[in-house]
Design a protein around this motif. Structure first.
Motif, PDB file in Angstrom:
ATOM      1  N   VAL A  64       0.845  -1.186   0.000  1.00  0.00           N
ATOM      2  CA  VAL A  64       0.000   0.000   0.000  1.00  0.00           C
ATOM      3  C   VAL A  64       0.885   1.242   0.000  1.00  0.00           C
ATOM      4  N   GLU A  65       2.188   1.025   0.029  1.00  0.00           N
ATOM      5  CA  GLU A  65       3.121   2.148   0.013  1.00  0.00           C
ATOM      6  C   GLU A  65       3.602   2.405  -1.408  1.00  0.00           C
ATOM      7  N   ASP A  66       4.396   3.458  -1.554  1.00  0.00           N
ATOM      8  CA  ASP A  66       4.965   3.784  -2.853  1.00  0.00           C
ATOM      9  C   ASP A  66       5.868   2.663  -3.340  1.00  0.00           C
ATOM     10  N   CYS A  67       5.988   2.568  -4.646  1.00  0.00           N
ATOM     11  CA  CYS A  67       6.871   1.597  -5.269  1.00  0.00           C
ATOM     12  C   CYS A  67       7.963   2.340  -6.011  1.00  0.00           C
ATOM     13  N   LYS A  68       9.057   1.644  -6.270  1.00  0.00           N
ATOM     14  CA  LYS A  68      10.222   2.287  -6.860  1.00  0.00           C
ATOM     15  C   LYS A  68      11.003   1.296  -7.714  1.00  0.00           C
ATOM     16  N   LEU A  69      11.701   1.837  -8.705  1.00  0.00           N
ATOM     17  CA  LEU A  69      12.644   1.077  -9.509  1.00  0.00           C
ATOM     18  C   LEU A  69      14.020   1.688  -9.300  1.00  0.00           C
ATOM     19  N   VAL A  70      14.994   0.860  -8.951  1.00  0.00           N
ATOM     20  CA  VAL A  70      16.386   1.309  -8.869  1.00  0.00           C
ATOM     21  C   VAL A  70      17.153   0.597  -9.969  1.00  0.00           C
ATOM     22  N   LEU A  71      17.904   1.378 -10.726  1.00  0.00           N
ATOM     23  CA  LEU A  71      18.740   0.847 -11.793  1.00  0.00           C
ATOM     24  C   LEU A  71      20.191   0.902 -11.325  1.00  0.00           C
ATOM     25  N   ALA A  72      20.795  -0.252 -11.105  1.00  0.00           N
ATOM     26  CA  ALA A  72      22.181  -0.342 -10.659  1.00  0.00           C
ATOM     27  C   ALA A  72      23.064  -0.534 -11.887  1.00  0.00           C
ATOM     28  N   VAL A  73      23.918   0.453 -12.152  1.00  0.00           N
ATOM     29  CA  VAL A  73      24.757   0.477 -13.348  1.00  0.00           C
ATOM     30  C   VAL A  73      26.190   0.107 -12.985  1.00  0.00           C
ATOM     31  N   ARG A  74      26.756  -0.833 -13.709  1.00  0.00           N
ATOM     32  CA  ARG A  74      28.168  -1.194 -13.499  1.00  0.00           C
ATOM     33  C   ARG A  74      29.063  -0.057 -13.974  1.00  0.00           C
ATOM     34  N   THR A  75      29.883   0.459 -13.080  1.00  0.00           N
ATOM     35  CA  THR A  75      30.767   1.569 -13.430  1.00  0.00           C
ATOM     36  C   THR A  75      32.135   1.099 -13.908  1.00  0.00           C
ATOM     37  N   ASP A  76      32.429  -0.191 -13.761  1.00  0.00           N
ATOM     38  CA  ASP A  76      33.739  -0.696 -14.170  1.00  0.00           C
ATOM     39  C   ASP A  76      33.846  -0.939 -15.670  1.00  0.00           C
ATOM     40  N   LEU A  77      32.739  -0.836 -16.402  1.00  0.00           N
ATOM     41  CA  LEU A  77      32.754  -1.127 -17.832  1.00  0.00           C
ATOM     42  C   LEU A  77      33.131   0.082 -18.689  1.00  0.00           C
ATOM     43  N   GLY A  78      33.095   1.273 -18.119  1.00  0.00           N
ATOM     44  CA  GLY A  78      33.439   2.469 -18.883  1.00  0.00           C
ATOM     45  C   GLY A  78      32.453   2.790 -19.991  1.00  0.00           C
ATOM     46  N   MET A  79      31.166   2.541 -19.762  1.00  0.00           N
ATOM     47  CA  MET A  79      30.155   2.816 -20.777  1.00  0.00           C
ATOM     48  C   MET A  79      29.976   4.322 -20.957  1.00  0.00           C
ATOM     49  N   SER A  80      29.694   4.739 -22.187  1.00  0.00           N
ATOM     50  CA  SER A  80      29.391   6.143 -22.460  1.00  0.00           C
ATOM     51  C   SER A  80      28.011   6.471 -21.887  1.00  0.00           C
ATOM     52  N   SER A  81      27.702   7.751 -21.810  1.00  0.00           N
ATOM     53  CA  SER A  81      26.400   8.160 -21.259  1.00  0.00           C
ATOM     54  C   SER A  81      25.246   7.622 -22.108  1.00  0.00           C
ATOM     55  N   GLY A  82      25.426   7.598 -23.424  1.00  0.00           N
ATOM     56  CA  GLY A  82      24.381   7.057 -24.294  1.00  0.00           C
ATOM     57  C   GLY A  82      24.180   5.567 -24.083  1.00  0.00           C
ATOM     58  N   LYS A  83      25.275   4.835 -23.907  1.00  0.00           N
ATOM     59  CA  LYS A  83      25.201   3.393 -23.663  1.00  0.00           C
ATOM     60  C   LYS A  83      24.505   3.124 -22.331  1.00  0.00           C
ATOM     61  N   ILE A  84      24.846   3.920 -21.315  1.00  0.00           N
ATOM     62  CA  ILE A  84      24.200   3.769 -20.010  1.00  0.00           C
ATOM     63  C   ILE A  84      22.695   4.009 -20.140  1.00  0.00           C
ATOM     64  N   ALA A  85      22.324   5.054 -20.868  1.00  0.00           N
ATOM     65  CA  ALA A  85      20.901   5.356 -21.050  1.00  0.00           C
ATOM     66  C   ALA A  85      20.175   4.203 -21.739  1.00  0.00           C
ATOM     67  N   ALA A  86      20.784   3.637 -22.774  1.00  0.00           N
ATOM     68  CA  ALA A  86      20.165   2.523 -23.495  1.00  0.00           C
ATOM     69  C   ALA A  86      20.016   1.299 -22.593  1.00  0.00           C
ATOM     70  N   GLN A  87      21.054   0.973 -21.830  1.00  0.00           N
ATOM     71  CA  GLN A  87      21.006  -0.194 -20.957  1.00  0.00           C
ATOM     72  C   GLN A  87      19.977  -0.002 -19.844  1.00  0.00           C
ATOM     73  N   CYS A  88      19.892   1.221 -19.307  1.00  0.00           N
ATOM     74  CA  CYS A  88      18.880   1.510 -18.280  1.00  0.00           C
ATOM     75  C   CYS A  88      17.474   1.390 -18.854  1.00  0.00           C
ATOM     76  N   SER A  89      17.302   1.799 -20.101  1.00  0.00           N
ATOM     77  CA  SER A  89      15.995   1.650 -20.751  1.00  0.00           C
ATOM     78  C   SER A  89      15.637   0.183 -20.909  1.00  0.00           C
ATOM     79  N   HIS A  90      16.602  -0.637 -21.289  1.00  0.00           N
ATOM     80  CA  HIS A  90      16.355  -2.083 -21.400  1.00  0.00           C
ATOM     81  C   HIS A  90      15.917  -2.654 -20.047  1.00  0.00           C
TER      82      HIS A  90
END
Length: 180
Positions: A64-90
């Protein structure tokens, strides 16, 4: 020229908000979901979701409380900002599809509370897999994304983990992680 951290955050936030809005405007009125098998060409042309979560039952998770999505991104891969955005969208879509089929009531609650989401840093694959196992032990929706390997990242690399569910449970698991 390498994108700065604020630029990466902007892209991830913009992509997540747009996706959340689009998904929210089409929340089904019925809990019945038609089954649509994935075409072989789709499987070869897109990043893949981890199939390990398929057996996890999130159908009984109610709130009955709020719900949330957390996207945990691996920072060791050196992804570009666009790649991060695409992976988060997936990952966002993977969580949405899982909740749509296994817990539409929780999905509707997430929609009513504005598709709350945040993006955090995950140090490496071992850390991401540990988070996934912990999320699954709490019956949270946990979907990891493996890259198809056509651009920056080696094929099969786990890039992002989406964790969705009641805010208190999700934040209890991910609250110590730094924002991206």
């Amino acid at each position: 020229m390498m994108a700065t951290l604020p630029t990466a955050y902007f892209f991830v936030l913009t992509a997540s908000l747009a996706l959340g809005y689009c998904a929210g405007t089409s929340v089904p009125k019925s809990t019945e979901v038609p089954s649509q098998p994935k075409a072989e060409s789709d499987a070869a042309d897109s990043d893949s979701e981890s199939e390990e979560e398929e057996g996890v039952d999130v159908s009984g998770l109610t709130t009955v409380e709020d719900c949330k999505l957390v996207l945990a991104v691996r920072t060791d891969l050196g992804m570009s900002s666009g790649k991060i955005a695409a992976q988060c969208s997936h990952a966002t879509l993977a969580c949405y599809k899982t909740l749509l089929s296994k817990n539409p009531a929780l999905l509707a609650r997430w929609a009513r509370t504005g598709y709350l989401k945040s993006v955090v840093r995950c140090t490496d694959e071992d850390h991401l897999l540990l988070l996934q196992a912990q999320a699954q032990s709490l019956n949270l929706c946990a979907r990891s994304i493996q890259d198809a390997g056509r651009t920056q990242i080696a094929a099969g690399s786990t890039t992002v983990l989406g964790i969705a569910g009641p805010t208190a449970l999700v934040e209890g698991l991910t609250g110590e992680l730094a924002s991206l």
